[in-house]
Design an enzyme around this catalytic site. Structure first.
Site, PDB file in Angstrom:
ATOM      1  N   HIS A  77      -3.686   1.717   8.485  1.00 59.49           N
ATOM      2  CA  HIS A  77      -3.582   0.323   8.049  1.00 59.49           C
ATOM      3  C   HIS A  77      -2.667   0.186   6.838  1.00 59.49           C
ATOM      4  CE1 HIS A  77      -6.475   0.742   4.645  1.00 59.49           C
ATOM      5  NE2 HIS A  77      -7.197   1.499   5.447  1.00 59.49           N
ATOM      6  N   ASP A  79      -2.619  -2.316   4.400  1.00 63.65           N
ATOM      7  CA  ASP A  79      -3.125  -2.868   3.148  1.00 63.65           C
ATOM      8  C   ASP A  79      -3.854  -1.811   2.329  1.00 63.65           C
ATOM      9  OD1 ASP A  79      -5.092  -2.944   5.257  1.00 63.65           O
ATOM     10  OD2 ASP A  79      -6.373  -4.153   3.969  1.00 63.65           O
ATOM     11  N   ASP A 116      -5.502   5.698   0.375  1.00 64.22           N
ATOM     12  CA  ASP A 116      -6.265   5.040   1.431  1.00 64.22           C
ATOM     13  C   ASP A 116      -5.580   3.708   1.726  1.00 64.22           C
ATOM     14  OD1 ASP A 116      -8.129   3.878   3.120  1.00 64.22           O
ATOM     15  OD2 ASP A 116      -9.584   3.479   1.531  1.00 64.22           O
ATOM     16  N   GLU A 146      -7.238  -4.322   6.874  1.00 68.73           N
ATOM     17  CA  GLU A 146      -8.395  -3.487   7.216  1.00 68.73           C
ATOM     18  C   GLU A 146      -9.481  -3.587   6.161  1.00 68.73           C
ATOM     19  OE1 GLU A 146     -10.791   0.314   7.269  1.00 68.73           O
ATOM     20  OE2 GLU A 146      -9.539  -0.567   5.681  1.00 68.73           O
ATOM     21  N   GLU A 147      -9.077  -3.649   4.905  1.00 61.27           N
ATOM     22  CA  GLU A 147     -10.025  -3.523   3.812  1.00 61.27           C
ATOM     23  C   GLU A 147     -10.915  -4.749   3.616  1.00 61.27           C
ATOM     24  OE1 GLU A 147     -10.599  -0.799   2.594  1.00 61.27           O
ATOM     25  OE2 GLU A 147      -8.811   0.431   2.372  1.00 61.27           O
ATOM     26  N   ASP A 170      -7.230   7.963   8.953  1.00 62.24           N
ATOM     27  CA  ASP A 170      -7.835   7.171   7.878  1.00 62.24           C
ATOM     28  C   ASP A 170      -9.170   7.733   7.408  1.00 62.24           C
ATOM     29  OD1 ASP A 170      -8.172   5.110   6.049  1.00 62.24           O
ATOM     30  OD2 ASP A 170      -8.977   3.708   7.525  1.00 62.24           O
ATOM     31  N   HIS A 457     -10.829   3.359  -3.492  1.00 60.86           N
ATOM     32  CA  HIS A 457     -11.259   2.012  -3.907  1.00 60.86           C
ATOM     33  C   HIS A 457     -11.563   1.936  -5.409  1.00 60.86           C
ATOM     34  CE1 HIS A 457     -12.658   0.856   0.449  1.00 60.86           C
ATOM     35  NE2 HIS A 457     -11.434   1.375   0.408  1.00 60.86           N
TER      36      HIS A 457
END
Length: 485
Positions: A77, A79, A116, A146-147, A170, A457
């Site tokens: 992904h 983003d 990520d 995705e997030e 991922d 994150h």
């Protein structure tokens, strides 16, 4: 950014990662990175297009001798999670990520790194750009958003992809092959409250909770990390005994990030000042002692400030504090069928009190659909009893493991041959897009793997350089041993 990045091996991956990290790519605002990826594919002369929601697809023909192999769809992904430390000055909308090397790790200066899932994206870009790597027909799928909801995967229609095998790049442990993941649902609670004028003579305080590690609310939910919203709420519960009144509150942010920081403005009758500060200090020390192993840098600060002109009414404040106290946070249940797998969890991700409005955001996950909804309903009941309106949204399905998968058998064999040990075949508690893509492409054989990434994150996010080298070696061997049609 340190030029050392461009000297790392494999250079083809790190070059693409640096180029990608120069492009702002927050969830739901991926226009710049979509254009970047479209230009990348077109400049290589490959079939390149985006679907109606913004996912980018690039196809590269097989190298000589591999034309009769099954087509592989490589998926990551675009983003990334945008998080920074409170004392870091950085504009995610205009600045590229500032990377540096420390030992075996690539890190970012005070922000998330974007490994990520930028390492997955960069790896696919490296394969597309290469001219000396043998491979079957390749189809690159770069999804968006995705997030914050997996809307890219949800928006991808059946019939677009042509691949027989999907390799999702991922996951974040280089000794694992993932064959399943948890599903999730957002639980959002809202309510109004009546603001009251502050009492003449009240004094004001500003409370800050900071220094927590934070991290991925799926991958790291089992570690016992501190949740800034829960910690702040415990402090407010203590203050309620002294008729403390909340003026404003802001804790956490993104639904899939364990909250690292919380800030609150409170008013207090000056006659309670000494007793309140004494008790506050005792509770703050208790919390720090409880979390000293996992959160050695936790800081709880209270400082005098200008009193708020408007504060919460006591009734609404009591319901807010007690509902958050009662709401479950962290691991709810472990899997009975897969050892050491978190089955069900909740992350109280965001709490905001501002100008008569309260907002609470949670992300509930589970590998079992009924268990997910059971916990979501428990949270809903808790908040409704406190007068909140509760909404379920952001649903995404889990990915059911297929232990008889052909590509699993192949990747297990390759891993053992290369690294002289068995890989861990696992299901993860994070959300992967494989569950959604599998609904639209039920015959596509899927596995997920990736390099070792820690602290995703959060501003502590980092990726292992040696792990990227291991991951690249593994992937190239998989491409060489792709089965014939």
């Amino acid at each position: 950014m340190s030029n050392t990045i461009f000297q790392l091996e494999p250079k083809l991956i790190w070059e693409q990662f640096a180029n990608l990290n120069a492009v702002p790519r927050p969830s739901k605002n991926e226009e710049k990175v979509i254009a970047f990826m479209m230009n990348f594919g077109n400049n290589l002369g490959f079939e390149t297009f985006k679907d109606e929601v913004g996912n980018v697809i690039i196809r590269k023909p097989a190298t000589p001798g591999f034309v009769n192999r099954k087509m592989i769809t490589l998926q990551s992904h675009l983003d990334m999670v945008h998080q920074k430390n409170a004392d870091t000055e950085f504009d995610f909308d205009t600045q590229g990520i500032q990377m540096f090397v420390e030992g075996d790790w690539v890190k970012a200066k005070g922000t998330t790194l974007g490994a990520d899932n930028g390492l997955g994206v960069a790896t696919i870009m490296a394969l597309l750009k290469s001219n000396d790597i043998p491979h079957p027909p390749l189809e690159a799928l770069f999804t968006i958003d995705e997030e914050t909801g997996m809307t890219g995967a949800f928006g991808l229609k059946g019939g677009i992809l042509k691949g027989d095998i999907l390799l999702n790049l991922d996951t974040e442990e280089d000794d694992e092959i993932d064959i399943g993941c948890a599903g999730g649902i957002d639980v959002t609670a809202k309510r109004h409250y009546n603001e009251k004028s502050s009492v003449h003579g009240d004094i004001g305080f500003e409370i800050k909770v900071k220094g927590l590690k934070g991290g991925h609310s799926g991958i790291e939910i089992h570690k016992g990390l501190g949740n800034a919203n829960k910690i702040m709420n415990r402090l407010l519960y203590t203050g309620s005994k002294y008729n403390m009144r909340v003026g404003a509150l802001q804790g956490g942010g993104l639904r899939n990030a364990i909250p690292r920081e919380s800030w609150c403005k409170v008013n207090l009758d000056k006659t309670h000042e000494v007793a309140f500060l004494e008790q506050f200090g005792l509770v703050a020390e208790d919390i720090k002692k409880e979390l000293k192993v996992m959160e050695p840098n936790l800081s709880i600060i209270i400082a005098p400030s200008k009193p708020s002109k408007r504060v919460m009414g006591l009734g609404a404040q009591e319901k807010l504090v007690k509902s958050i106290y009662a709401a479950h946070n962290g691991v709810y249940a472990m899997s009975a069928s897969i050892p050491d797998l978190v089955e069900t969890s909740n992350n109280i991700a965001r709490v905001q009190v501002k100008e008569g409005e309260i907002l609470i955001n949670c992300l509930t996950r589970s590998a079992v659909e009924t268990a997910k909804m059971d916990l979501a309903n428990a949270l809903k009941s808790t908040f409704e009893l406190a007068g909140f309106e509760v909404e379920f949204k952001g649903f995404y399905p889990g990915w059911s493991p297929n232990p008889d998968s052909e590509i699993l058998r192949i990747t297990k064999g390759i891993y053992k041959d290369l690294f002289k040990e068995e890989p861990k075949v696992v299901a993860c508690h994070a959300g992967l897009e494989c569950g959604i893509l599998g609904q639209y492409y039920p015959n596509m054989d899927m596995v997920s793997f990736g390099p070792t990434i820690l602290g995703a994150h959060s501003p502590d996010e980092r990726v292992s350089i040696s792990s990227v080298q291991k991951f690249w070696k593994f992937l190239l061997k998989i491409l060489k041993e792709t089965p014939v049609k």
